[in-house]
Design an enzyme around this catalytic site. Structure first.
Site, PDB file in Angstrom:
ATOM      1  CD  GLN A  80      -1.039  -0.118   3.726  1.00 30.57           C
ATOM      2  OE1 GLN A  80      -1.232   0.823   4.478  1.00 30.57           O
ATOM      3  NE2 GLN A  80      -1.535  -1.323   3.930  1.00 30.57           N
ATOM      4  CD  GLU A  91      -3.609   3.093   5.151  1.00 30.13           C
ATOM      5  OE1 GLU A  91      -3.917   3.482   6.290  1.00 30.13           O
ATOM      6  OE2 GLU A  91      -2.544   2.503   4.900  1.00 30.13           O
ATOM      7  CG  HIS A 122       4.249  10.669  -9.547  1.00 31.20           C
ATOM      8  ND1 HIS A 122       5.517  11.201  -9.695  1.00 31.20           N
ATOM      9  CD2 HIS A 122       4.226   9.550 -10.305  1.00 31.20           C
ATOM     10  CE1 HIS A 122       6.219  10.443 -10.513  1.00 31.20           C
ATOM     11  NE2 HIS A 122       5.459   9.420 -10.901  1.00 31.20           N
ATOM     12  CD  GLU A 133       4.549   8.810 -14.732  1.00 30.85           C
ATOM     13  OE1 GLU A 133       5.135   8.717 -15.821  1.00 30.85           O
ATOM     14  OE2 GLU A 133       5.099   8.565 -13.634  1.00 30.85           O
TER      15      GLU A 133
END
Length: 182
Positions: free
Chosen positions: A32, A99, A126, A172
């Site tokens: 995550q 998350e 990102h 992205e």
């Protein structure tokens, strides 16, 4: 005093820095990335309706006044367990989930904001999503009113884009097909 030229690593330096993974890490997965969010209604809408993710699991902690929402890409709801305990176990065994952490009350606080890492002091940059066709995905994002940082044909790096989520985090938008051509 001579100044050293600034450059990226050579292939030899990269090879020397990267080690063969220890066998004890063989079953580790990247599970995550966590973002703090201001308004879960806006964020859940964005990540499900606009990006096409599914909500895998939500967890709520009333004593500490926060909630967690785990999302990812899954073709259909029927492939996810219905039993709450099995669903939790399944969720935490998925690769590359997102998350979203909501600290209760931030949605009503005009001053609540989170740093996205793309302004000083820079840090996190990102997340990225792979799409079949960047131009088609971005056409849809534009029609849905998504804010762009960079469109596919802007700047020096063609064929990829950056969009913002409701909290200003960058995403992205890339296609593995375009990367293969690079």
């Amino acid at each position: 005093m001579a100044t050293e030229e600034v450059r990226g690593l050579t292939q030899e330096e990269i090879a020397a820095a990267c080690k063969e993974p220890d066998p004890s890490t063989q079953e580790f997965i990247f599970q995550q990335t966590m973002y703090r969010i201001k308004d879960p209604k806006k964020s859940l809408d964005f990540y499900t309706r606009i990006l096409g993710m599914r909500l895998f699991k939500d967890l709520h902690f009333p004593a500490m006044k926060f909630s967690l929402y785990f999302l990812g890409f899954q073709p259909n709801e029927g492939e996810m367990p219905n039993d709450p305990n099995e669903r939790t176990f399944w969720t935490f065994n998925q690769k590359a989930t997102l998350e979203l952490t909501h600290n209760w009350g931030t949605e009503n606080d005009a001053n609540a904001a989170y740093h996205n890492g793309n302004s000083d002091p820079r840090g996190f940059g990102h997340i990225g999503i792979n799409v079949p066709d960047v131009d088609e995905a971005c056409k849809r994002f534009e029609e849905l009113g998504v804010e762009f940082v960079k469109k596919p044909n802007d700047g020096k790096m063609k064929g990829l884009a950056f969009i913002k989520d409701p909290d200003g985090y960058w995403i992205e938008v890339l296609s593995a097909n375009n990367m293969k051509k690079s």
